[in-house]
Design a protein around this motif. Structure first.
Motif: not given
Length: 381
Positions: A180-187
């Motif tokens: 369940h992918v809940h977020s994607t965040t660039f560094d």
């Protein structure tokens, strides 16, 4: 050219006729400044959709109006740095998942015009992130257990370029039966993307190379404590730490971050001693000055936790305050750090807190707006 559905007409007609809500407020006088936010919501009728909130303490006024209606569950919404391009989604399921929508925004009157719509390539998209150069957009698809990558055209439209599918499960058979992918965040440097997967109890780190046909390549996987359910994450002000909110255990995990590697540093509870009830940790934000970390908790808690570093350089909880409503799914801070706005899905409102410049603690104000199931707040700087 991609074809647009009847949604275009629905958005245009309904948004134009949507009533504007005005809420009188009574703050202490202060210098004239206006804070603007886009609001993502869950919808139950064609009158619901994306809202625009404007808050002016010096004028004792807060306004809320629907700027794009007729959209199914636009639960996440972001804008380009100039505020003229807006990306939202339809958190739905279908043959090719939900939808990701591209709007042009007129800052003069805050109107949104639908430019484009694309399949999300995974069921129930719930999160959108944009690369620092604004040339790529990544969607996290919760039920699909995957993330989809789109390249941004010069006109701001999206072209699908990559789908990354996760696999596996974790210890909770009801919530973690699959990814369940809940977020994607660039560094902060834009070189990697960190993905929180509630279903597999992992944070995935991907190398990001915009020059490649498929920009994402898996770099490493970092397991959380079984049953945590990592949801959202944020970087510390100096970019040297990753802070992960664990939805199912109501914990805040702190990791050092160095060249894509995560190493555990601290694990802190969001709960008061003796608490007994359901939890559902949701959003995490770092204050604009980098001094404080804020985390919301739903369930029976309905709190916002405030953390700060002590003299030893470790985080400690300095406050747990009632969020002012039910189910604080999301919140955000004004750019100057003076106020925090908490959006409550279950009580249909947005409550404003004043933030202490000394220790970051919050004080609830009288300012409150009625909004149908608000679930995301995007600050327009």
């Amino acid at each position: 050219m991609k074809s647009l559905s009847i949604l275009t007409t629905a958005v245009a007609l309904i948004a134009c006729s949507s009533p504007k809500q005005e809420i009188q407020v009574n703050p202490n006088p202060e210098p004239a400044v206006t804070y603007n936010f886009l609001i993502g919501t869950y919808t139950d009728s064609l009158n619901h959709g994306i809202n625009f909130l404007s808050f002016s303490p010096s004028e004792n006024l807060m306004t809320v109006e629907t700027v794009a209606a007729g959209i199914a569950n636009p639960s996440f919404v972001i804008a380009s740095k100039d505020g003229k391009t807006v990306y939202s989604l339809e958190e739905e399921a279908g043959v090719k998942g939900g939808k990701v929508l591209t709007f042009s925004r007129n800052p003069a009157d805050n109107s949104l015009g639908l430019l484009d719509q694309d399949d999300s390539m995974g069921d129930h998209p719930c999160h959108i992130s944009m690369s620092p150069n604004e040339d790529f957009v990544i969607l996290g698809n919760y039920s699909g257990g995957n993330l989809s990558v789109f390249k941004v055209s010069p006109e701001g439209k999206l072209d699908f370029v990559q789908l990354v599918q996760h696999s596996g499960k974790s210890v909770n058979p009801d919530r973690q039966e699959k990814p369940h992918v809940h977020s994607t965040t660039f560094d902060p440097e834009g070189k990697r993307v960190l993905v929180a997967d509630l279903g597999t109890d992992k944070v995935y780190v991907y190398d990001f190379d915009p020059s490649q046909t498929q920009p994402l390549t898996l770099f490493a996987e970092f397991p959380m404590t079984p049953g945590d359910g990592p949801r959202h994450l944020a970087f510390s002000g100096d970019g040297k730490e990753v802070l992960v909110v664990e939805e199912m255990s109501a914990m805040l995990d702190v990791f050092s971050y160095d060249n894509g590697q995560l190493a555990p540093k601290q694990r802190l509870t969001l709960l008061n001693e003796g608490f007994n009830g359901n939890v559902g940790a949701a959003e995490i934000r770092v204050s604009p000055d980098g001094k404080n970390v804020y985390v919301s908790n739903r369930g029976d808690a309905n709190t916002i936790s405030v953390f700060a570093k002590n003299n030893a350089g470790e985080y400690e909880r300095v406050q747990n305050i009632a969020s002012g409503g039910l189910m604080p799914r999301n919140f955000n801070l004004t750019l100057d750090g003076k106020y925090l706005l908490a959006a409550h899905q279950a009580s249909n409102d947005i409550v404003i807190f004043e933030r202490s410049p000394e220790n970051g603690s919050l004080t609830q104000t009288p300012w409150k707006a009625t909004v149908h199931k608000p679930v995301y707040l995007h600050r327009l700087d």
